[in-house]
Scaffold this motif. Sequence first.
Motif, PDB file in Angstrom:
ATOM      1  N   TRP A  11       7.572  57.207 -28.840  1.00 35.58           N
ATOM      2  CA  TRP A  11       8.971  57.601 -28.657  1.00 35.58           C
ATOM      3  C   TRP A  11       9.577  57.979 -29.990  1.00 35.58           C
ATOM      4  O   TRP A  11       9.379  57.291 -30.991  1.00 35.58           O
ATOM      5  N   ARG A  12      10.332  59.082 -30.004  1.00 32.72           N
ATOM      6  CA  ARG A  12      11.023  59.553 -31.209  1.00 32.72           C
ATOM      7  C   ARG A  12      12.504  59.671 -30.894  1.00 32.72           C
ATOM      8  O   ARG A  12      12.877  60.224 -29.863  1.00 32.72           O
ATOM      9  N   LYS A  13      13.334  59.189 -31.796  1.00 36.16           N
ATOM     10  CA  LYS A  13      14.786  59.279 -31.630  1.00 36.16           C
ATOM     11  C   LYS A  13      15.250  60.669 -32.053  1.00 36.16           C
ATOM     12  O   LYS A  13      14.801  61.209 -33.064  1.00 36.16           O
ATOM     13  N   SER A  14      16.147  61.233 -31.297  1.00 40.35           N
ATOM     14  CA  SER A  14      16.671  62.555 -31.594  1.00 40.35           C
ATOM     15  C   SER A  14      17.370  62.572 -32.947  1.00 40.35           C
ATOM     16  O   SER A  14      18.134  61.664 -33.277  1.00 40.35           O
ATOM     17  N   SER A  15      17.126  63.608 -33.732  1.00 44.28           N
ATOM     18  CA  SER A  15      17.815  63.746 -35.016  1.00 44.28           C
ATOM     19  C   SER A  15      19.285  64.085 -34.818  1.00 44.28           C
ATOM     20  O   SER A  15      20.072  64.005 -35.746  1.00 44.28           O
ATOM     21  N   GLU A  58      15.847  59.187 -26.869  1.00 43.50           N
ATOM     22  CA  GLU A  58      14.485  59.204 -27.378  1.00 43.50           C
ATOM     23  C   GLU A  58      13.625  60.062 -26.464  1.00 43.50           C
ATOM     24  O   GLU A  58      13.857  60.119 -25.259  1.00 43.50           O
ATOM     25  N   SER A  97      17.754  55.095 -25.973  1.00 44.31           N
ATOM     26  CA  SER A  97      17.152  54.175 -26.935  1.00 44.31           C
ATOM     27  C   SER A  97      17.852  52.818 -26.968  1.00 44.31           C
ATOM     28  O   SER A  97      17.269  51.837 -27.414  1.00 44.31           O
TER      29      SER A  97
END
Length: 57
Positions: free
Chosen positions: A6-10, A21, A34
């Motif tokens: 999972w990556r958090k939105s910039s 995410e 998130s």
Amino acid sequence: MDEALWRKSSYSGQEGNECVEVAILGEGAAVRDSKDPGGGHFVVPDAAWTAFLTEVS
């Protein structure tokens, strides 16, 4: 989804109140809040995810 990266939105808010995410999957992308990672997610097929990214970029 336990192994998803999972990556958090910039573009998420700096104060942490508006966090999204995304996990890229073989068949599309999964999206979740998130602040509540155990609260569920939804999966978007490849074509829909590509169309979304095209529209927002």
